[in-house]
Design an enzyme around this catalytic site. Structure first.
Site, mmCIF file in Angstrom:
data_model
loop_
_atom_site.group_PDB
_atom_site.id
_atom_site.type_symbol
_atom_site.label_atom_id
_atom_site.label_comp_id
_atom_site.label_asym_id
_atom_site.label_seq_id
_atom_site.Cartn_x
_atom_site.Cartn_y
_atom_site.Cartn_z
ATOM 1 N N THR A 93 0.870 -1.202 0.041
ATOM 2 C CA THR A 93 0.257 0.061 0.043
ATOM 3 C C THR A 93 0.826 1.103 0.125
ATOM 4 O OG1 THR A 93 -1.664 -1.300 1.396
ATOM 5 C CG2 THR A 93 -1.663 1.275 1.129
ATOM 6 N N LYS A 168 -7.315 1.817 -3.076
ATOM 7 C CA LYS A 168 -6.990 1.402 -1.719
ATOM 8 C C LYS A 168 -6.990 2.593 -0.650
ATOM 9 C CE LYS A 168 -4.770 -1.084 1.397
ATOM 10 N NZ LYS A 168 -5.408 -2.413 2.182
ATOM 11 N N LYS A 236 0.576 4.884 8.523
ATOM 12 C CA LYS A 236 1.517 5.208 7.224
ATOM 13 C C LYS A 236 0.301 5.294 6.090
ATOM 14 C CE LYS A 236 2.481 1.590 4.786
ATOM 15 N NZ LYS A 236 1.810 1.024 3.665
#
Ligand code: NAP
Length: 288
Positions: A93, A168, A236
């Protein structure tokens, strides 16, 4: 299509095992060599000692590493060995601009790039039931579809490179809100002395049901926060979402709040726990 795998972490180990089960996997690389050696022994494939060596074993190179800099470091390590037959599939990701930069770097050697971030947790990785959101040229997507099919049950082509990661980001924003709601709801249930396993079963099968409450609701209230999806990774990811929102002139208040709470928990040493450890921050909502 011969396939190699880079990054045998919580996600990658299971994903690589499913590629092996589909008869596609030819080699694995992991920065910490012991993990690659253990995988090689368990599944009977070659463990290579440098990421670039995967290129000699495969046309498709799948990677699942931690963050943006790690992806670009692996891309730079691979590029000298890439050619027109290669396609790099990144399941980490990262930001959409990182995906586009990775595509630009591999294109210098004529290779193709696919951003294919995943959702479904370590369980989905192990069971081959991931949801995979894909950014790629249409023809490249068709080429790598069998590789993606081996790792997931829902494979969706969203558009050009970068659109998988953008999708995502949407997923991660939803995860922040769901985590907040489930932690608050379960803390409320605990304070009211309800039978907590039954609460999860009931609400999990009704209109409030979701993957997170079904998979993490019963463990969070017992203080079990094994990864899972590490809090430092969702922290993150929410940074990526906020960065992309800013680039597009907007704000994400719930994501910003969740990220700030993760930051405090990470400072307290909980960054490697599952994101359901946000429950720790809900203990002070009630006196008991
Ligand atoms: P993890 O368990 O921490 O594993 C990270 C993997 O990346 C390890 O194999 C690590 O190697 C490798 N790595 C990290 N930095 C590297 C570098 N600079 N060079 C080479 N290898 C490097 O993480 P994970 O849970 O598998 O997550 C991987 C990715 O999938 C992340 O981007 C995460 O956001 C995403 N993701 C995770 C989940 C989840 O539920 N866990 C769900 C969806 C998506 P070492 O073994 O040497 O440390």
């Amino acid at each position: 299509m011969k396939t190699a795998f880079i990054g045998l972490g919580g996600m990658g180990y299971g994903m690589a095992a499913n590629l092996q089960a589909a008869g596609l996997l030819t080699a694995v690389y992991n920065r910490t060599a012991e993990k690659a050696d253990a995988f090689a022994q368990e599944y009977g494939v070659d463990a290579v000692s440098k990421p670039a060596e995967t290129a000699a074993h495969a046309q498709a190179i799948v990677m699942c590493v931690s963050a943006d800099d790690d992806v670009l470091a692996m891309i730079d390590a691979l590029v000298p060995e890439l050619g027109e037959d290669h396609v790099v599939i990144d399941c980490s990701t990262v930001a959409s601009d990182t995906a586009r930069e990775a595509a630009r770097r591999v294109a210098e050697k004529g290779a193709a790039f696919v951003d294919a971030p995943v959702s479904g947790g370590t369980e989905g990785a192990k069971n081959g039931t991931l949801s995979i959101m894909v950014g790629a040229d249409e023809s490249v997507f068709e080429r790598v579809k069998p590789v993606l099919d081996a790792m997931g049950k829902s494979i969706t082509h969203m558009g050009e490179v970068g659109t998988g990661q953008a999708t995502k980001a949407v997923n991660q924003i939803l995860c922040a809100g769901i985590n907040q709601a489930v932690c608050e709801g379960m803390r409320f249930a605990a304070a009211l002395d309800l039978p907590l396993d039954k609460v999860v079963d009931v609400v999990g099968s009704g209109a409030a049901g979701n993957w997170f409450v079904n998979h993490r609701g019963k463990t969070m209230v017992k203080d079990i926060f094994d990864p899972g999806f590490k809090m430092k990774h969702h922290h993150k990811d929410l940074g990526i979402c906020l960065h992309m929102a800013e680039l597009n002139g907007g704000k994400l208040p719930l994501s910003a709040q969740t990220r700030a709470e993760y930051e405090q928990l990470i400072e307290q040493g909980y960054g490697d726990e599952d994101i359901s450890a946000l429950y720790r921050a809900r203990r002070d909502l009630f006196d008991r």
